[in-house]
Design a protein around this motif. Sequence first.
Motif, PDB file in Angstrom:
ATOM      1  N   GLU A 160      10.776  -6.770  -2.029  1.00 48.57           N
ATOM      2  CA  GLU A 160      10.491  -7.683  -2.915  1.00 48.57           C
ATOM      3  C   GLU A 160       9.190  -7.146  -3.707  1.00 48.57           C
ATOM      4  OE1 GLU A 160      10.678 -11.433  -3.364  1.00 48.57           O
ATOM      5  OE2 GLU A 160      12.621 -11.863  -1.834  1.00 48.57           O
ATOM      6  N   ILE A 161       9.174  -7.392  -4.820  1.00 46.34           N
ATOM      7  CA  ILE A 161       8.037  -6.986  -5.663  1.00 46.34           C
ATOM      8  C   ILE A 161       6.703  -7.640  -5.026  1.00 46.34           C
ATOM      9  CG2 ILE A 161       6.987  -7.146  -7.990  1.00 46.34           C
ATOM     10  CD1 ILE A 161       9.233  -5.289  -7.843  1.00 46.34           C
ATOM     11  N   PRO A 162       5.769  -6.862  -4.762  1.00 39.00           N
ATOM     12  CA  PRO A 162       4.494  -7.490  -4.240  1.00 39.00           C
ATOM     13  C   PRO A 162       3.633  -8.282  -5.316  1.00 39.00           C
ATOM     14  CG  PRO A 162       4.169  -5.205  -4.342  1.00 39.00           C
ATOM     15  CD  PRO A 162       5.631  -5.464  -4.726  1.00 39.00           C
ATOM     16  N   ASP A 163       2.334  -8.907  -4.853  1.00 41.08           N
ATOM     17  CA  ASP A 163       1.832  -9.223  -5.834  1.00 41.08           C
ATOM     18  C   ASP A 163       0.652  -8.326  -6.543  1.00 41.08           C
ATOM     19  OD1 ASP A 163       2.522 -12.092  -5.553  1.00 41.08           O
ATOM     20  OD2 ASP A 163       1.631 -11.853  -3.413  1.00 41.08           O
ATOM     21  N   ILE A 164       0.244  -7.416  -5.553  1.00 36.80           N
ATOM     22  CA  ILE A 164      -0.753  -6.313  -5.958  1.00 36.80           C
ATOM     23  C   ILE A 164      -0.082  -5.038  -5.325  1.00 36.80           C
ATOM     24  CG2 ILE A 164      -3.058  -5.396  -5.676  1.00 36.80           C
ATOM     25  CD1 ILE A 164      -3.784  -8.342  -5.606  1.00 36.80           C
ATOM     26  N   ILE A 165      -0.182  -4.060  -5.962  1.00 41.66           N
ATOM     27  CA  ILE A 165       0.161  -2.760  -5.575  1.00 41.66           C
ATOM     28  C   ILE A 165      -0.998  -1.749  -5.446  1.00 41.66           C
ATOM     29  CG2 ILE A 165       1.547  -0.528  -5.987  1.00 41.66           C
ATOM     30  CD1 ILE A 165       3.756  -2.231  -7.078  1.00 41.66           C
ATOM     31  N   VAL A 166      -1.189  -0.934  -4.385  1.00 43.71           N
ATOM     32  CA  VAL A 166      -2.210  -0.135  -4.156  1.00 43.71           C
ATOM     33  C   VAL A 166      -1.768   1.375  -3.882  1.00 43.71           C
ATOM     34  CG1 VAL A 166      -4.034   0.386  -2.555  1.00 43.71           C
ATOM     35  CG2 VAL A 166      -3.914  -2.016  -3.246  1.00 43.71           C
ATOM     36  N   VAL A 167      -2.419   2.081  -4.660  1.00 42.00           N
ATOM     37  CA  VAL A 167      -2.126   3.505  -4.486  1.00 42.00           C
ATOM     38  C   VAL A 167      -3.219   3.944  -3.855  1.00 42.00           C
ATOM     39  CG1 VAL A 167      -1.647   5.819  -5.401  1.00 42.00           C
ATOM     40  CG2 VAL A 167      -0.585   3.646  -6.349  1.00 42.00           C
ATOM     41  N   ASN A 168      -3.095   4.185  -2.601  1.00 41.66           N
ATOM     42  CA  ASN A 168      -4.096   4.755  -1.726  1.00 41.66           C
ATOM     43  C   ASN A 168      -4.238   6.211  -1.570  1.00 41.66           C
ATOM     44  OD1 ASN A 168      -6.512   4.374  -0.100  1.00 41.66           O
ATOM     45  ND2 ASN A 168      -5.269   4.488   1.959  1.00 41.66           N
TER      46      ASN A 168
ATOM     47  N   VAL B 222       0.925  -1.294   0.059  1.00 45.78           N
ATOM     48  CA  VAL B 222       0.055  -0.091  -0.280  1.00 45.78           C
ATOM     49  C   VAL B 222       0.789   1.244   0.020  1.00 45.78           C
ATOM     50  CG1 VAL B 222      -1.883   1.148   1.316  1.00 45.78           C
ATOM     51  CG2 VAL B 222      -1.705  -1.283   1.405  1.00 45.78           C
ATOM     52  N   LEU B 223       0.744   1.970  -1.056  1.00 41.24           N
ATOM     53  CA  LEU B 223       1.322   3.453  -1.303  1.00 41.24           C
ATOM     54  C   LEU B 223       0.760   4.563  -1.111  1.00 41.24           C
ATOM     55  CD1 LEU B 223       3.722   2.179  -4.148  1.00 41.24           C
ATOM     56  CD2 LEU B 223       4.347   2.214  -1.710  1.00 41.24           C
ATOM     57  N   MET B 224       0.873   5.622  -0.636  1.00 40.25           N
ATOM     58  CA  MET B 224       0.280   6.724  -0.909  1.00 40.25           C
ATOM     59  C   MET B 224       1.149   7.757  -1.690  1.00 40.25           C
ATOM     60  SD  MET B 224       0.368   8.292   2.861  1.00 40.25           S
ATOM     61  CE  MET B 224       2.093   8.489   3.879  1.00 40.25           C
ATOM     62  N   PRO B 225       0.530   8.683  -2.508  1.00 39.24           N
ATOM     63  CA  PRO B 225       1.064   9.628  -3.564  1.00 39.24           C
ATOM     64  C   PRO B 225       2.016  10.512  -2.588  1.00 39.24           C
ATOM     65  CG  PRO B 225      -1.306   9.435  -3.930  1.00 39.24           C
ATOM     66  CD  PRO B 225      -0.857   8.641  -2.561  1.00 39.24           C
ATOM     67  N   GLY B 226       2.984  11.160  -3.111  1.00 39.31           N
ATOM     68  CA  GLY B 226       3.828  12.082  -2.572  1.00 39.31           C
ATOM     69  C   GLY B 226       4.806  11.190  -1.556  1.00 39.31           C
ATOM     70  N   SER B 227       4.862  10.091  -1.453  1.00 40.46           N
ATOM     71  CA  SER B 227       5.802   9.534  -0.249  1.00 40.46           C
ATOM     72  C   SER B 227       6.536   8.337  -1.148  1.00 40.46           C
ATOM     73  CB  SER B 227       5.013   8.879   0.610  1.00 40.46           C
ATOM     74  OG  SER B 227       5.705   7.833   1.315  1.00 40.46           O
ATOM     75  N   GLY B 228       7.663   8.969  -1.291  1.00 42.25           N
ATOM     76  CA  GLY B 228       8.691   8.267  -2.253  1.00 42.25           C
ATOM     77  C   GLY B 228       9.605   7.097  -1.684  1.00 42.25           C
ATOM     78  N   ASP B 229       9.515   6.912  -0.185  1.00 42.52           N
ATOM     79  CA  ASP B 229      10.458   6.076   0.234  1.00 42.52           C
ATOM     80  C   ASP B 229      10.278   4.485  -0.363  1.00 42.52           C
ATOM     81  OD1 ASP B 229      11.509   8.275   1.616  1.00 42.52           O
ATOM     82  OD2 ASP B 229      11.030   7.442   3.565  1.00 42.52           O
ATOM     83  N   SER B 230       8.859   4.167  -0.131  1.00 43.19           N
ATOM     84  CA  SER B 230       8.676   2.907  -0.505  1.00 43.19           C
ATOM     85  C   SER B 230       8.949   2.621  -1.877  1.00 43.19           C
ATOM     86  CB  SER B 230       7.129   2.500  -0.229  1.00 43.19           C
ATOM     87  OG  SER B 230       6.802   2.832   1.000  1.00 43.19           O
ATOM     88  N   ILE B 231       8.899   3.448  -2.906  1.00 45.77           N
ATOM     89  CA  ILE B 231       9.181   3.210  -4.308  1.00 45.77           C
ATOM     90  C   ILE B 231      10.550   3.037  -4.462  1.00 45.77           C
ATOM     91  CG2 ILE B 231       9.213   4.413  -6.539  1.00 45.77           C
ATOM     92  CD1 ILE B 231       6.544   4.254  -6.492  1.00 45.77           C
ATOM     93  N   GLN B 232      11.422   3.856  -3.860  1.00 46.07           N
ATOM     94  CA  GLN B 232      12.922   3.883  -3.569  1.00 46.07           C
ATOM     95  C   GLN B 232      13.356   2.462  -3.284  1.00 46.07           C
ATOM     96  OE1 GLN B 232      15.031   6.083  -4.897  1.00 46.07           O
ATOM     97  NE2 GLN B 232      13.868   7.511  -5.260  1.00 46.07           N
TER      98      GLN B 232
END
Lengths: 318, 318
Positions: free
Chosen positions: B188-196, B170-180
């Motif tokens: 690890e690449i998850p099975d599903i990515i959610v942009v909440n 689960v990611l939220m826009p504007g928060s780059g740490d997880s993408i980094q």
Amino acid sequence: MGPASTQDSLAERLLAGDKRALARAITLVESDDPAGWELVREVFPHTGRAAIVGLTGAPGSGKSTLIGALTKLRRAQGREVAVLSIDPSSPFTHGALLGDRIRLTDHFLDPGVFIRSMANRGALGGLSEAALQAALLMDAAGKQDVWLETVGVGQAEIDVIDHADTVVLVLMPGSGDSIQALKAGIMEIPDIIVVNKADHPLTDTMIREIRGVLSLAPQRGWRVPIVKTEALRGEGVEELIGKLDEHRAFIEAEGTLSERRRRNLEAEVLAICTARLRRDLEARLADDASFAGLLDEVVARRLDPASAATRILERFES
Amino acid sequence: MGPASTQDSLAERLLAGDKRALARAITLVESDDPAGWELVREVFPHTGRAAIVGLTGAPGSGKSTLIGALTKLRRAQGREVAVLSIDPSSPFTHGALLGDRIRLTDHFLDPGVFIRSMANRGALGGLSEAALQAALLMDAAGKQDVWLETVGVGQAEIDVIDHADTVVLVLMPGSGDSIQALKAGIMEIPDIIVVNKADHPLTDTMIREIRGVLSLAPQRGWRVPIVKTEALRGEGVEELIGKLDEHRAFIEAEGTLSERRRRNLEAEVLAICTARLRRDLEARLADDASFAGLLDEVVARRLDPASAATRILERFES
């Protein structure tokens, strides 16, 4: 020349500050070679002098650039520096971008600077131990500043950062995850907070947020400073060096340094014991055909994991 | 009534889906009570039916709200749900804000929903084990969906998330740490990515970044979907449920589910063994006055940590 005398000479060369001897020694430790442990045993009485500084922060926060800038200043002060990076996104490690590597070339060629990376994967439970051994070797080799670079908020990172005398959290504006982790109490309050890339428009917002978090945290004695840096241009780095020295003087005066080191060495001894017990167990199971059978039972839900563990330990201890 | 019959009835009540029996059972497991392990042993043959979904993401990304919204839909489908939260910033746990708690009241009162939190601290190395035992108990109690909620990218979180059949980031826009962290290969690449919180202006930028990362990652068979949600208003949650069901069908058809479970159960058995070995060691050292003396030697730099560990293990194994 027999193995004992080769080793003696490796220890001697290491204590004399030989860069190649240090590199070789860390490789021995990293590959869990008994000669590596023997070497640490030999040089251990010569450790405890380096200032070990842990720098932690999300990938992309600019820790490596900051370490480069700090190194430059420390070298100008005539001090010897070692970097131990366990951040897979760091330019010091394999996940490097060529551009970042190029910025570090100066330091790679400087005999007073030693740079080493360690993998963040594979070393199940043993990364923290290997990192401490490497830091001890760097210390014994006469490096006065040892920078430990790690990412993120996980247990493995916390274990490594526990070896540091001073912990620096590196944040960048607009990236809220680390602040959230601080706020939530997942991440311990560091000794110094750096807001890097401070030319970003959201810098002041971030500093306000950090102040908010710090105002809620119990601060006894040491007041956590917030330092703005632009590591790429070297701005704020001198101030950061000043804060590092202040913190060092503070923990030496208060007795916190020796307390920290005692607690960390105790945890370290226990962790080495546990890692060895696990390794012995895995080695014995690898040779044990009945383990696969036991696992089949677990997968078929006829035997639960804890009971399987009990059976294994009974056999292991007999 | 003797302890054996009390336990039988706890197992029976648990298998019948009794909420209080489930709560009691997890407390036993969490406090490492032998009765807890015995109970898991008894009900283990009735496990393996639940869909175990791990939701991971930084604090503040809205995982709890999302789990609330998913739970609502699963309940409407007539399914029973359990939540196991090991995120200290989650409203399911102690770090709660009152406002967040209030949103969950519906579910707290619903007998078809069981919510439980586990501490992220203190359980040295044992959190992942306790979490699996709790998930097994939830599964045995007839919960068809078990949500495991964790934070961040650390080893402890990875160990817990490994118990899941399907992993949702689960990611939220504007928060780059997880993408980094994804980009750097730490996560690890998850099975599903959610942009909440997808009403945020930076949502599309973030989705482009995620696509960029995914295009570099090897994807065999399953194509990782990116789902936009606004969990607070329930938007996108139905689509997410659809993706969860698709992933489940995919791993069942491909045989990945049983492979994953075998690998995870093996790791689990080894982890339980290691945790017990460490606990035994600590218990013996706590009663051992010479351990403090050994540690004094280490602190004085006369004995290195690895040699201290060797001495302890020699005594432990004799």
